[in-house]
Design a protein around this motif. Structure first.
Motif, PDB file in Angstrom:
ATOM      1  N   LEU A  11       9.336  69.336  41.743  1.00 38.30           N
ATOM      2  CA  LEU A  11       9.119  67.903  41.469  1.00 38.30           C
ATOM      3  C   LEU A  11       7.632  67.603  41.301  1.00 38.30           C
ATOM      4  O   LEU A  11       7.225  66.815  40.440  1.00 38.30           O
ATOM      5  N   LEU A  12       6.858  68.282  42.123  1.00 35.19           N
ATOM      6  CA  LEU A  12       5.409  68.081  42.037  1.00 35.19           C
ATOM      7  C   LEU A  12       4.892  68.463  40.650  1.00 35.19           C
ATOM      8  O   LEU A  12       4.036  67.784  40.085  1.00 35.19           O
ATOM      9  N   ASP A  13       5.474  69.544  40.106  1.00 30.23           N
ATOM     10  CA  ASP A  13       5.086  69.936  38.747  1.00 30.23           C
ATOM     11  C   ASP A  13       5.403  68.831  37.745  1.00 30.23           C
ATOM     12  O   ASP A  13       4.790  68.743  36.697  1.00 30.23           O
ATOM     13  N   ARG A  14       6.406  68.040  38.071  1.00 30.36           N
ATOM     14  CA  ARG A  14       6.764  66.921  37.180  1.00 30.36           C
ATOM     15  C   ARG A  14       5.988  65.651  37.523  1.00 30.36           C
ATOM     16  O   ARG A  14       6.304  64.565  37.037  1.00 30.36           O
ATOM     17  N   GLY A  15       5.033  65.765  38.416  1.00 29.71           N
ATOM     18  CA  GLY A  15       4.198  64.594  38.755  1.00 29.71           C
ATOM     19  C   GLY A  15       4.847  63.671  39.768  1.00 29.71           C
ATOM     20  O   GLY A  15       4.470  62.506  39.888  1.00 29.71           O
ATOM     21  N   ILE A  16       5.836  64.170  40.499  1.00 29.97           N
ATOM     22  CA  ILE A  16       6.551  63.307  41.456  1.00 29.97           C
ATOM     23  C   ILE A  16       6.409  63.876  42.870  1.00 29.97           C
ATOM     24  O   ILE A  16       6.608  65.074  43.078  1.00 29.97           O
ATOM     25  N   VAL A  17       6.069  63.009  43.816  1.00 31.64           N
ATOM     26  CA  VAL A  17       6.050  63.446  45.214  1.00 31.64           C
ATOM     27  C   VAL A  17       7.102  62.653  45.986  1.00 31.64           C
ATOM     28  O   VAL A  17       7.421  61.530  45.610  1.00 31.64           O
ATOM     29  N   LEU A  18       7.610  63.261  47.039  1.00 37.18           N
ATOM     30  CA  LEU A  18       8.643  62.571  47.827  1.00 37.18           C
ATOM     31  C   LEU A  18       8.056  62.127  49.156  1.00 37.18           C
ATOM     32  O   LEU A  18       7.234  62.823  49.748  1.00 37.18           O
ATOM     33  N   ARG A  19       8.467  60.945  49.558  1.00 30.03           N
ATOM     34  CA  ARG A  19       8.027  60.447  50.860  1.00 30.03           C
ATOM     35  C   ARG A  19       9.280  60.097  51.659  1.00 30.03           C
ATOM     36  O   ARG A  19      10.114  59.306  51.189  1.00 30.03           O
ATOM     37  N   ASP A  20       9.402  60.727  52.811  1.00 29.73           N
ATOM     38  CA  ASP A  20      10.575  60.449  53.640  1.00 29.73           C
ATOM     39  C   ASP A  20      10.192  59.407  54.677  1.00 29.73           C
ATOM     40  O   ASP A  20       9.231  59.601  55.420  1.00 29.73           O
TER      41      ASP A  20
ATOM     42  N   GLN B  63      12.001  56.052  57.220  1.00 31.22           N
ATOM     43  CA  GLN B  63      13.122  55.213  57.675  1.00 31.22           C
ATOM     44  C   GLN B  63      14.469  55.729  57.178  1.00 31.22           C
ATOM     45  O   GLN B  63      15.247  54.985  56.576  1.00 31.22           O
ATOM     46  N   ASN B  64      14.665  57.018  57.346  1.00 32.38           N
ATOM     47  CA  ASN B  64      15.927  57.655  56.926  1.00 32.38           C
ATOM     48  C   ASN B  64      16.210  57.551  55.443  1.00 32.38           C
ATOM     49  O   ASN B  64      17.348  57.594  55.005  1.00 32.38           O
ATOM     50  N   GLU B  65      15.187  57.333  54.663  1.00 33.24           N
ATOM     51  CA  GLU B  65      15.430  57.358  53.221  1.00 33.24           C
ATOM     52  C   GLU B  65      14.259  58.031  52.521  1.00 33.24           C
ATOM     53  O   GLU B  65      13.171  58.151  53.086  1.00 33.24           O
ATOM     54  N   THR B  66      14.536  58.491  51.307  1.00 34.06           N
ATOM     55  CA  THR B  66      13.502  59.204  50.562  1.00 34.06           C
ATOM     56  C   THR B  66      13.049  58.349  49.389  1.00 34.06           C
ATOM     57  O   THR B  66      13.878  57.870  48.617  1.00 34.06           O
ATOM     58  N   ILE B  67      11.743  58.194  49.297  1.00 34.29           N
ATOM     59  CA  ILE B  67      11.183  57.407  48.192  1.00 34.29           C
ATOM     60  C   ILE B  67      10.409  58.363  47.304  1.00 34.29           C
ATOM     61  O   ILE B  67       9.689  59.229  47.809  1.00 34.29           O
ATOM     62  N   TRP B  68      10.569  58.241  46.000  1.00 33.57           N
ATOM     63  CA  TRP B  68       9.719  59.068  45.129  1.00 33.57           C
ATOM     64  C   TRP B  68       8.495  58.266  44.696  1.00 33.57           C
ATOM     65  O   TRP B  68       8.549  57.042  44.546  1.00 33.57           O
ATOM     66  N   GLU B  69       7.422  58.995  44.542  1.00 30.81           N
ATOM     67  CA  GLU B  69       6.174  58.362  44.114  1.00 30.81           C
ATOM     68  C   GLU B  69       5.530  59.219  43.034  1.00 30.81           C
ATOM     69  O   GLU B  69       5.846  60.408  42.913  1.00 30.81           O
ATOM     70  N   TYR B  70       4.616  58.622  42.292  1.00 38.70           N
ATOM     71  CA  TYR B  70       3.876  59.411  41.306  1.00 38.70           C
ATOM     72  C   TYR B  70       2.771  60.166  42.030  1.00 38.70           C
ATOM     73  O   TYR B  70       2.124  59.613  42.920  1.00 38.70           O
ATOM     74  N   SER B  71       2.548  61.414  41.613  1.00 38.79           N
ATOM     75  CA  SER B  71       1.370  62.091  42.151  1.00 38.79           C
ATOM     76  C   SER B  71       0.181  61.462  41.416  1.00 38.79           C
ATOM     77  O   SER B  71       0.368  60.612  40.568  1.00 38.79           O
ATOM     78  N   ASN B  72      -1.017  61.885  41.714  1.00 40.05           N
ATOM     79  CA  ASN B  72      -2.146  61.144  41.141  1.00 40.05           C
ATOM     80  C   ASN B  72      -2.438  61.509  39.692  1.00 40.05           C
ATOM     81  O   ASN B  72      -3.529  61.306  39.213  1.00 40.05           O
ATOM     82  N   LYS B  73      -1.424  62.030  39.000  1.00 43.54           N
ATOM     83  CA  LYS B  73      -1.686  62.433  37.614  1.00 43.54           C
ATOM     84  C   LYS B  73      -1.282  61.376  36.589  1.00 43.54           C
ATOM     85  O   LYS B  73      -1.381  61.600  35.399  1.00 43.54           O
ATOM     86  N   VAL B  74      -0.812  60.230  37.067  1.00 39.46           N
ATOM     87  CA  VAL B  74      -0.354  59.213  36.101  1.00 39.46           C
ATOM     88  C   VAL B  74      -1.539  58.761  35.256  1.00 39.46           C
ATOM     89  O   VAL B  74      -2.619  58.514  35.775  1.00 39.46           O
ATOM     90  N   SER B  75      -1.327  58.652  33.959  1.00 39.74           N
ATOM     91  CA  SER B  75      -2.427  58.140  33.128  1.00 39.74           C
ATOM     92  C   SER B  75      -2.006  56.806  32.531  1.00 39.74           C
ATOM     93  O   SER B  75      -0.845  56.438  32.576  1.00 39.74           O
ATOM     94  N   ASP B  76      -2.987  56.081  31.954  1.00 41.29           N
ATOM     95  CA  ASP B  76      -2.695  54.737  31.441  1.00 41.29           C
ATOM     96  C   ASP B  76      -1.855  54.797  30.168  1.00 41.29           C
ATOM     97  O   ASP B  76      -2.075  55.616  29.335  1.00 41.29           O
TER      98      ASP B  76
END
Ligand code: AMP
Ligand code: ZN
Length: 491
Positions: free
Chosen positions: A467-476, A478-491
């Motif tokens: 997932l990290l290779d796809r620019g996505i990081v996971l944050r666990d 409150q018993n749920e998983t949220i996906w976030e962008y790694s810092n590679k997002v461009s404008d």
């Protein structure tokens, strides 16, 4: 909602009252296109773009002109020295027309990258030569001009309120007159409306001065407009005799804007502009921006170092336009981080569950109510003399409240409404830069969570890395998983 600005003309915070209800006529002094815009120039334009956005959020129809100075801006404000364009042409081995066209394109590219609402009129000084000559004619007919060896000048002693706008002490100015002062001028503060091409030379940009503007007996002579003239002539040609708002940097107050007021009001006999807004300067590491100091950064310098134009926009909005700014790369990094955090909040709209809640639910959910109230609070902060730092704080507070909630209880509609308002007034493209992840990526997340639940940590970690290779990081949390962008997002 009332809209208030610090008005240089009154020296006070004034409520904005346009001449025509619901319409704002704005003029912004634009760039001199002899080089790339510095981050200081761009900071100034970011503030004025935000001003336009705030007016629009208050339902004003904005009609805006920005000039492009491609002729007449001399290296010295005292009407002496070389024309910056002709000098730039020599430096780059091109002619002044080529330089103007090249750096105008570079400027337009900058403003597009910074997501500006482009002014309806981007007016080149060289396209308005007849208007400038007509303005000189009008001033000559009213007795405000005189001719000396090197050009036609405005006699500031004929305009009694000349010193008022900038609270100038003309006597002190005279006493401290610099060497470059032309002794033929009647008063120290007189300025050139039209300069003659020096005898025996040929400029890239020059026009023949009409004989009726010249003293009788003057030989046919080529010349070019003084820098201040273009702004008065262009704004009159497009917006009429009186503007609602005029913007520029504080350096323009004592000379350029003072001269714009003098020549416009002398010619038309009516007030030139009701509200004058000026931005303080941006410094770099506490020092004035200058080529010789090597801190003359352009937008592409920042991009080369891995920052996006919108990171810089965020950096500028963190400061108030009336305070001196200080650019550092650490500060820019902090702005970049803040923007990434905001984008990750924006991405929550793809992860919340159904938005349709019962009335009872919505009413009782204080946090949702505050989310709905945030756009209004943001606009109110900005309406108070463009309070961008306060506006950003309101957004941070609303976002941190969201983070403390469970995904399912985030009201998607309220979140989208807030993001839309932020984009409208701050131009940060939160919606556009935060697309949903594709179905395959979603499947990966489900698989990873299954492995995690089965305590198959190696497999779970493997997917995490994919997932990290796809620019996505996971944050666990409150018993749920949220996906976030790694810092590679461009404008
Ligand atoms: P110029 O191209 O030099 O005419 O400048 C374009 C605009 O940028 C003007 O409104 C200047 O007042 C403004 N400006 C120039 N340097 C800075 C700076 N360091 N910080 C903020 N504004 C600036
Ligand atoms: Zn101007």
């Amino acid at each position: 909602m009332t809209l208030k600005f610090h008005n240089t003309l009154s020296g006070e915070i004034d409520e904005f009252k346009p001449q025509t209800p619901g319409k704002a006529l704005i003029y912004t002094c634009g760039p001199t296109v002899y080089d790339y815009a510095t981050i200081g120039n761009l900071a100034s334009y970011i503030y004025w773009d935000t001003l336009v956005r705030v007016l629009m959020a208050n339902n004003y129809q904005v009609v805006r002109v920005m000039n492009i100075t491609d002729v007449g801006h001399l290296t010295s404000d005292a009407d002496e020295g070389e024309d910056k364009l002709e000098k730039g042409a020599k430096r780059d081995g091109k002619n002044a027309w080529e330089i103007a066209s090249f750096y105008t394109k570079a400027f337009i590219s900058d403003i597009n990258q910074l997501n500006f609402i482009q002014p309806q009129y981007l007016a080149k000084a060289s396209d308005y030569i007849p208007d400038q000559l007509n303005l000189i004619r009008k001033l000559k007919e009213k007795g405000y001009t005189y001719q000396i060896d090197d050009g036609i000048y405005f006699d500031t002693s004929k305009f009694p309120t000349y010193a008022d706008f900038a609270h100038l002490d003309l006597d002190a100015q005279k006493a401290g007159a610099r060497v470059e002062f032309n002794p033929e001028k009647r008063n120290h503060s007189d300025f050139a409306l039209w300069k003659f091409t020096p005898t025996g030379t040929k400029r890239d940009m020059e026009w023949e001065a009409p004989s009726d503007l010249l003293d009788s007996g003057t030989q046919k002579v080529m010349g070019f407009p003084g820098w201040h003239l273009e702004c008065s002539a262009i704004s009159m040609a497009i917006l009429g005799e009186t503007l609602d708002i005029h913007t520029g940097g504080i350096d323009h107050i004592p000379v350029h804007h003072t001269n714009e007021i003098a020549q416009s009001e002398a010619a038309n006999g009516v007030k030139f502009c009701n509200y004058w807004l000026h931005n303080e300067f941006l410094k770099v590491n506490g020092t004035k921006i200058s080529k010789s100091l090597g801190n003359y950064f352009t937008l592409s310098d920042l991009v080369k170092k891995g920052f996006s134009p919108l990171d810089f926009r965020m950096f500028v909005l963190q400061g108030n336009y009336r305070n001196e700014g200080n650019f550092t790369f650490e500060g820019l990094q902090a702005a970049k981080n803040r923007l990434l955090n905001w984008r990750n909040i924006a991405a929550l709209r793809h992860q919340t569950h159904d938005t349709i809640k019962s009335d009872a639910d919505t009413n009782q959910d204080e946090k949702t109510v505050s989310l709905y109230a945030t756009p209004q609070a943001l606009i109110e902060a900005l309406n108070d003399d463009l309070g961008t730092p306060e506006g950003l704080k309101i957004i941070d507070d609303a976002f941190s409240t969201l983070l403390s909630k469970k995904l399912a209880s985030i009201n998607q509609a309220a979140l989208i409404q807030l993001l839309q308002t932020i984009d409208d007034v701050l131009g940060l493209k939160l919606l556009e830069t935060t697309p949903d992840i594709d179905d395959e990526t979603k499947q990966f997340i489900i698989q990873r969570n299954t492995f995690r639940d089965l305590k198959q940590w190696d497999k779970a970690d493997e997917i995490r890395n994919q997932l990290l290779d796809r620019g996505i990081v996971l944050r666990d949390s409150q018993n749920e998983t949220i996906w976030e962008y790694s810092n590679k997002v461009s404008d």
